[in-house]
Design an enzyme around this catalytic site. Structure first.
Site, PDB file in Angstrom:
ATOM      1  N   CYS A  61      37.897  46.896  44.404  1.00  0.00           N
ATOM      2  CA  CYS A  61      38.492  45.897  45.004  1.00  0.00           C
ATOM      3  C   CYS A  61      37.660  45.271  46.103  1.00  0.00           C
ATOM      4  CB  CYS A  61      39.687  46.403  45.581  1.00  0.00           C
ATOM      5  SG  CYS A  61      40.850  44.919  46.507  1.00  0.00           S
ATOM      6  N   CYS A  71      37.004  38.778  42.469  1.00  0.00           N
ATOM      7  CA  CYS A  71      38.030  39.714  42.651  1.00  0.00           C
ATOM      8  C   CYS A  71      38.373  40.299  41.307  1.00  0.00           C
ATOM      9  CB  CYS A  71      39.476  38.628  42.777  1.00  0.00           C
ATOM     10  SG  CYS A  71      41.057  39.479  42.522  1.00  0.00           S
TER      11      CYS A  71
HETATM   12  N1  DGL Z   1      41.422  43.301  42.872  1.00  0.00           N
HETATM   13  C1  DGL Z   1      41.465  42.535  44.295  1.00  0.00           C
HETATM   14  C2  DGL Z   1      40.117  41.992  44.781  1.00  0.00           C
HETATM   15  O1  DGL Z   1      39.235  42.449  44.097  1.00  0.00           O
HETATM   16  C3  DGL Z   1      42.716  41.759  44.779  1.00  0.00           C
HETATM   17  C4  DGL Z   1      42.994  41.621  45.764  1.00  0.00           C
HETATM   18  C5  DGL Z   1      44.415  41.323  46.252  1.00  0.00           C
HETATM   19  O2  DGL Z   1      45.272  42.198  46.068  1.00  0.00           O
HETATM   20  O3  DGL Z   1      44.669  40.203  46.582  1.00  0.00           O
HETATM   21  O4  DGL Z   1      39.823  41.467  45.628  1.00  0.00           O
END
Ligand code: DGL
Length: 258
Positions: A78, A189
């Site tokens: 993430c 993301c």
């Molecule tokens: N998968 C997360 C990232 O890479 C998403 C973030 C979120 O939950 O806003 O930033």
């Protein structure tokens, strides 16, 4: 809690939800003999619009969960949690390899194409000092445009990877930034690779779409090797998926098998 650094123990991945599965999927291609354990925190998604302190707390909880399950290494799959918490997590668990992810700006620069590089990510990733540092390394070389995409994670969390509503959302986001002069798009993301096809169909096939999952997988491999904990089994490893919102587990298995 301490990890048992054993070759056969699983690699732990976590994310605010299903996004980190895009990173785990790439890692399984590179390291098929490893065992995997994934924790998605969909109950608290999205992280990208929370405070840094909230994301730190949730990230520590996720790490503890994975260590309880015997993780020998942790991948923070993430960008948002990496930006908010990787330094503290590394300090807190100094004896375990901790691998984070950040927007893959370097490969976009190395393509050396004319035109802007657009970075799609959550507001938190783009506001944190880690990103400012990354930008300062490259901003002399290219025009780099951060594009915060609050609201996009929710589509993927609900299993919407295509369709009119999503296309409308993406077109409006991209049009606001005049994507006509874009040479490449960095998906900053881990949820966004799941809607790569929709993004590509809007911007056209001349635009390269890049994500950081292979780089992260390679870095993980390097760290496992360095710590002598690469799994040497010949058969395929196991995959276990957990989620703080139990109804998302089924979607998660679908996404990992896409
Ligand atoms: N998968 C997360 C990232 O890479 C998403 C973030 C979120 O939950 O806003 O930033």
């Amino acid at each position: 809690m301490k990890s048992i650094l054993s070759r056969n123990n699983p690699i732990g991945f976590f994310d605010s939800g299903v996004g980190g599965l895009s990173v785990m999927k790439k890692t399984i291609e590179l390291l098929p003999h490893e065992n995997y354990i994934y924790y998605g925190d969909s109950k608290n998604a999205p992280y990208g619009v929370k405070t840094v302190d909230e994301v730190k707390k949730l990230s520590f909880k996720a790490v503890e969960f994975l260590l309880e399950k015997g993780a020998k290494a942790i991948v923070i799959a993430c960008n948002t949690a990496t930006a908010a918490a990787v330094e503290d997590i590394r300090k807190g668990y100094a004896d375990i390899p901790i691998i984070g992810i950040e927007p893959a700006l370097k490969p976009a620069i190395e393509l050396n194409k004319n035109g802007d590089i657009l970075i799609m990510a959550t507001p938190m990733t783009l506001n944190e000092k880690k990103f400012a540092k990354l930008m300062s390394r490259y901003k002399e070389k290219k025009s780099i445009i951060p594009l915060p995409c609050a609201g996009l994670v929710e589509f993927i969390e609900s299993g919407v990877l295509e369709g009119e509503e999503l296309r409308k959302f993406l077109s409006e986001k991209l049009q606001g930034h005049n994507y006509k002069n874009t040479s490449s798009i960095v998906l900053g993301c881990t949820h966004y690779p799941f809607v790569r096809n929709e993004i590509q169909s809007i911007v056209g096939h001349e635009v390269n779409i890049i994500d950081g999952s292979l780089g992260t997988a390679k870095e993980l491999k390097r760290r496992l090797k360095e710590n002598n904990i690469l799994n040497e089994k010949k058969e395929k490893g196991n995959i276990e998926i957990y989620n703080s919102k139990s109804e998302v587990v089924e979607l998660s298995y679908k996404l990992i098998n896409l």
